[in-house]
Design a protein around this motif. Structure first.
Motif, PDB file in Angstrom:
ATOM      1  N   GLY A 103      36.212  39.816  45.584  1.00 60.07           N
ATOM      2  CA  GLY A 103      35.607  40.431  44.421  1.00 60.07           C
ATOM      3  C   GLY A 103      34.258  39.793  44.131  1.00 60.07           C
ATOM      4  N   GLN A 104      33.604  40.285  43.099  1.00 55.91           N
ATOM      5  CA  GLN A 104      32.240  39.858  42.802  1.00 55.91           C
ATOM      6  C   GLN A 104      32.184  38.573  41.978  1.00 55.91           C
ATOM      7  OE1 GLN A 104      33.928  41.781  40.938  1.00 55.91           O
ATOM      8  NE2 GLN A 104      33.344  41.317  38.838  1.00 55.91           N
ATOM      9  N   GLY A 105      33.275  38.141  41.407  1.00 56.19           N
ATOM     10  CA  GLY A 105      33.298  36.910  40.636  1.00 56.19           C
ATOM     11  C   GLY A 105      33.103  37.135  39.152  1.00 56.19           C
ATOM     12  N   THR A 106      33.713  36.257  38.367  1.00 54.02           N
ATOM     13  CA  THR A 106      33.544  36.282  36.919  1.00 54.02           C
ATOM     14  C   THR A 106      33.329  34.842  36.455  1.00 54.02           C
ATOM     15  OG1 THR A 106      34.540  37.024  34.824  1.00 54.02           O
ATOM     16  CG2 THR A 106      36.055  36.166  36.482  1.00 54.02           C
ATOM     17  N   VAL A 112      37.959  48.384  50.661  1.00 50.43           N
ATOM     18  CA  VAL A 112      38.730  47.631  49.682  1.00 50.43           C
ATOM     19  C   VAL A 112      37.786  47.115  48.598  1.00 50.43           C
ATOM     20  CG1 VAL A 112      40.216  45.660  49.258  1.00 50.43           C
ATOM     21  CG2 VAL A 112      40.433  46.950  51.393  1.00 50.43           C
ATOM     22  N   GLN A 113      38.162  47.312  47.373  1.00 52.83           N
ATOM     23  CA  GLN A 113      37.356  46.817  46.252  1.00 52.83           C
ATOM     24  C   GLN A 113      38.210  45.973  45.327  1.00 52.83           C
ATOM     25  OE1 GLN A 113      35.508  50.278  44.446  1.00 52.83           O
ATOM     26  NE2 GLN A 113      33.665  49.958  45.666  1.00 52.83           N
ATOM     27  N   LEU A 114      37.649  44.840  44.937  1.00 55.36           N
ATOM     28  CA  LEU A 114      38.301  43.952  43.984  1.00 55.36           C
ATOM     29  C   LEU A 114      37.362  43.745  42.812  1.00 55.36           C
ATOM     30  CD1 LEU A 114      39.641  41.249  46.467  1.00 55.36           C
ATOM     31  CD2 LEU A 114      40.916  43.142  45.470  1.00 55.36           C
ATOM     32  N   GLN A 115      37.851  43.931  41.628  1.00 57.94           N
ATOM     33  CA  GLN A 115      37.053  43.791  40.416  1.00 57.94           C
ATOM     34  C   GLN A 115      37.677  42.719  39.545  1.00 57.94           C
ATOM     35  OE1 GLN A 115      34.203  45.615  39.629  1.00 57.94           O
ATOM     36  NE2 GLN A 115      33.959  44.299  37.847  1.00 57.94           N
ATOM     37  N   CYS A 166      42.226  40.740  38.058  1.00 58.23           N
ATOM     38  CA  CYS A 166      41.547  41.257  39.244  1.00 58.23           C
ATOM     39  C   CYS A 166      42.244  42.551  39.630  1.00 58.23           C
ATOM     40  CB  CYS A 166      41.603  40.259  40.376  1.00 58.23           C
ATOM     41  SG  CYS A 166      40.907  40.865  41.932  1.00 58.23           S
ATOM     42  N   ALA A 167      41.524  43.647  39.504  1.00 62.50           N
ATOM     43  CA  ALA A 167      42.062  44.958  39.854  1.00 62.50           C
ATOM     44  C   ALA A 167      41.644  45.311  41.269  1.00 62.50           C
ATOM     45  CB  ALA A 167      41.555  46.005  38.877  1.00 62.50           C
ATOM     46  N   VAL A 220      46.127  41.343  39.833  1.00 59.32           N
ATOM     47  CA  VAL A 220      46.554  39.959  39.885  1.00 59.32           C
ATOM     48  C   VAL A 220      45.900  39.222  38.719  1.00 59.32           C
ATOM     49  CG1 VAL A 220      44.710  39.255  41.467  1.00 59.32           C
ATOM     50  CG2 VAL A 220      46.816  37.912  41.344  1.00 59.32           C
ATOM     51  N   TYR A 221      46.621  38.260  38.161  1.00 59.00           N
ATOM     52  CA  TYR A 221      46.151  37.556  36.982  1.00 59.00           C
ATOM     53  C   TYR A 221      46.057  36.051  37.257  1.00 59.00           C
ATOM     54  CZ  TYR A 221      47.839  41.901  34.901  1.00 59.00           C
ATOM     55  OH  TYR A 221      48.067  43.224  34.614  1.00 59.00           O
ATOM     56  N   LEU A 222      45.200  35.396  36.490  1.00 54.99           N
ATOM     57  CA  LEU A 222      45.152  33.941  36.488  1.00 54.99           C
ATOM     58  C   LEU A 222      45.098  33.497  35.028  1.00 54.99           C
ATOM     59  CD1 LEU A 222      45.022  31.416  38.323  1.00 54.99           C
ATOM     60  CD2 LEU A 222      42.545  31.431  37.941  1.00 54.99           C
ATOM     61  N   GLN A 223      46.217  33.001  34.538  1.00 59.85           N
ATOM     62  CA  GLN A 223      46.276  32.460  33.190  1.00 59.85           C
ATOM     63  C   GLN A 223      45.829  31.011  33.243  1.00 59.85           C
ATOM     64  OE1 GLN A 223      47.119  33.961  30.163  1.00 59.85           O
ATOM     65  NE2 GLN A 223      46.442  32.007  29.291  1.00 59.85           N
ATOM     66  N   MET A 224      44.805  30.695  32.487  1.00 59.95           N
ATOM     67  CA  MET A 224      44.230  29.352  32.510  1.00 59.95           C
ATOM     68  C   MET A 224      44.379  28.719  31.136  1.00 59.95           C
ATOM     69  SD  MET A 224      40.789  30.065  34.764  1.00 59.95           S
ATOM     70  CE  MET A 224      40.006  30.996  33.461  1.00 59.95           C
TER      71      MET A 224
END
Length: 122
Positions: free
Chosen positions: A113-116, A1-4, A21-22, A78-82
């Motif tokens: 995921g790896q974080g942003t 499983v990969q999360l970007q 996050c894809a 998945v999205y996070l609107q801030m």
């Protein structure tokens, strides 16, 4: 499983950002997705989560009313609107996937995921 995870950056206080996050390697539409964040010197903390069907959401009190989590199972994202960002929102933001609902703890997620990095200047 990969999360970007991507979409982080530098923004002034009061501004907005949308994180994405894809996912790949898992039946995305069957699993809970969550966002966490970790500020320097602090533990990773829960931000928001959404179940596989998107019919409910959970938010940390600190972001309630400002952040919105959503998902597009067709786009496996998945999205996070801030919105109304504050300097205290500065952190590395991580997306994660798990099989439980509700899921507010880091231990309830299987893949990360790896974080942003999000930096909010005052």
């Amino acid at each position: 499983v990969q999360l970007q995870a991507y979409g982080g950056g530098l923004v002034q206080a009061g501004g907005s950002l949308r994180l994405s996050c894809a996912a790949s390697g898992r039946t995305f539409s069957s699993y809970t997705m969550g966002w966490f964040r970790q500020a320097p010197g602090k533990e990773r903390e829960f931000v928001a989560a959404i179940p596989w069907n998107g019919y409910s959401t959970y938010y940390a009190d600190s972001v309630k009313g400002r952040f919105t989590i959503s998902r597009d199972n067709a786009k496996i994202t998945v999205y996070l609107q801030m919105n109304s960002l504050k300097p205290e929102d500065t952190a590395v933001y991580y997306c994660a996937t798990g099989s439980r609902w509700p899921a507010l703890g880091t231990y309830e997620y299987d893949y990360w995921g790896q974080g942003t990095l999000v930096t909010v200047s005052s």
